[in-house]
Design an enzyme around this catalytic site. Structure first.
Site, PDB file in Angstrom:
ATOM      1  N   HIS A  19      -7.530 -21.625 -11.498  1.00 41.89           N
ATOM      2  CA  HIS A  19      -6.111 -21.346 -11.223  1.00 41.89           C
ATOM      3  C   HIS A  19      -5.971 -20.340 -10.076  1.00 41.89           C
ATOM      4  CE1 HIS A  19      -5.318 -22.374 -15.707  1.00 41.89           C
ATOM      5  NE2 HIS A  19      -4.895 -23.382 -14.977  1.00 41.89           N
ATOM      6  N   LYS A  43       0.281 -29.246 -25.927  1.00 37.44           N
ATOM      7  CA  LYS A  43      -0.898 -28.404 -26.155  1.00 37.44           C
ATOM      8  C   LYS A  43      -0.598 -27.304 -27.168  1.00 37.44           C
ATOM      9  CE  LYS A  43      -2.812 -29.107 -21.526  1.00 37.44           C
ATOM     10  NZ  LYS A  43      -3.073 -28.498 -20.207  1.00 37.44           N
ATOM     11  N   ARG A  96      -9.189 -31.581 -10.289  1.00 37.71           N
ATOM     12  CA  ARG A  96     -10.645 -31.432 -10.418  1.00 37.71           C
ATOM     13  C   ARG A  96     -11.369 -32.764 -10.516  1.00 37.71           C
ATOM     14  NH1 ARG A  96      -9.610 -27.907 -15.552  1.00 37.71           N
ATOM     15  NH2 ARG A  96      -8.227 -29.689 -15.647  1.00 37.71           N
TER      16      ARG A  96
HETATM   17  O1  PNS Z   1      -1.427 -26.548 -17.158  1.00 31.56           O
HETATM   18  P1  PNS Z   1      -0.804 -27.828 -17.675  1.00 31.56           P
HETATM   19  O2  PNS Z   1      -0.652 -27.778 -19.183  1.00 31.56           O
HETATM   20  O3  PNS Z   1      -1.556 -29.041 -17.240  1.00 31.56           O
HETATM   21  O4  PNS Z   1       0.674 -27.885 -17.032  1.00 31.56           O
HETATM   22  C1  PNS Z   1       1.514 -28.991 -17.287  1.00 31.56           C
HETATM   23  C2  PNS Z   1       2.958 -28.656 -16.943  1.00 31.56           C
HETATM   24  C3  PNS Z   1       3.428 -27.487 -17.781  1.00 31.56           C
HETATM   25  C4  PNS Z   1       3.035 -28.278 -15.477  1.00 31.56           C
HETATM   26  C5  PNS Z   1       3.800 -29.931 -17.233  1.00 31.56           C
HETATM   27  O5  PNS Z   1       3.734 -30.200 -18.597  1.00 31.56           O
HETATM   28  C6  PNS Z   1       5.253 -29.799 -16.792  1.00 31.56           C
HETATM   29  O6  PNS Z   1       5.532 -29.948 -15.626  1.00 31.56           O
HETATM   30  N1  PNS Z   1       6.164 -29.491 -17.743  1.00 31.56           N
HETATM   31  C7  PNS Z   1       7.563 -29.278 -17.417  1.00 31.56           C
HETATM   32  C8  PNS Z   1       8.497 -30.281 -18.089  1.00 31.56           C
HETATM   33  C9  PNS Z   1       9.021 -31.337 -17.119  1.00 31.56           C
HETATM   34  O7  PNS Z   1       9.634 -31.024 -16.110  1.00 31.56           O
HETATM   35  N2  PNS Z   1       8.727 -32.614 -17.441  1.00 31.56           N
HETATM   36  C10 PNS Z   1       9.204 -33.751 -16.687  1.00 31.56           C
HETATM   37  C11 PNS Z   1       8.448 -34.109 -15.430  1.00 31.56           C
HETATM   38  S1  PNS Z   1       6.719 -34.231 -15.597  1.00 31.56           S
END
Ligand code: PNS
Length: 165
Positions: A19, A43, A96
């Protein structure tokens, strides 16, 4: 919307060296970078959001990341709503492996449809290519040393936490 303002979203549960690598490189590419902690309902969380914010702030400060960085959290709806609020035109994600490509591609397409916000994928430094928060959670939960995978602030916090201090 500005293509000079980017959002780096994620669960950051906990923040890893991967990150930090993405944040550092996004800061070199964009004028302002919002590092956004978003709750991922898919998660099981290890750390409260406030703790993740604090660890991100400490990690970014200790790393000496150069640039305008805003660390924030978002739980009010769509990620693109936050991006629109702060005038960001770009989301930055680290990729990745092919597994990440498969996971991220539909989200990138939906986010572009929802708000015309582009997603830029950065390839990791190979040193961090196998590091994930879920791996760190598992190793830390079983009492292992996570120092090679996380910023110093996170390693200190998890070490202290795992000893119950
Ligand atoms: O680190 P992660 O868990 O892979 O992050 C995923 C995250 C939080 C970026 C993703 O779940 C997200 O964008 N959530 C926001 C909700 C949203 O906007 N959903 C609709 C479009 S994907």
């Amino acid at each position: 919307m500005s293509n000079r303002i980017a959002v780096v979203p994620g669960s950051f549960d906990p923040p890893t060296l991967g990150h930090l690598d993405v944040i550092r490189r996004a800061a070199a590419l964009y004028d302002t970078v919002h590092v956004l902690v978003v709750h991922n309902p898919d998660k099981q969380a290890m750390l409260p959001i406030a703790q993740r914010l604090s660890l991100l702030e400490q990690s970014i400060a200790e790393d000496g990341v150069v640039g305008e960085i805003v660390v924030a959290s978002w739980s009010m709806g769509l990620l693109v709503d936050y991006a629109t609020d702060v005038n960001a035109g770009v989301l930055v994600k680290g990729i990745r492996s092919q597994v990440d490509v498969a996971y991220e591609t539909p989200m990138a397409i939906v986010n572009r449809h929802l708000a015309e916000i582009e997603t830029v994928f950065l390839l990791p430094d190979p040193a961090h290519a196998l590091v994930s928060s879920s791996l760190v959670r598992q190793v830390a939960g079983l009492g292992g040393d996570v120092a090679p995978y996380v910023p110093g602030a996170v390693a200190r916090f998890l070490d202290t936490g795992s000893r119950g201090i």
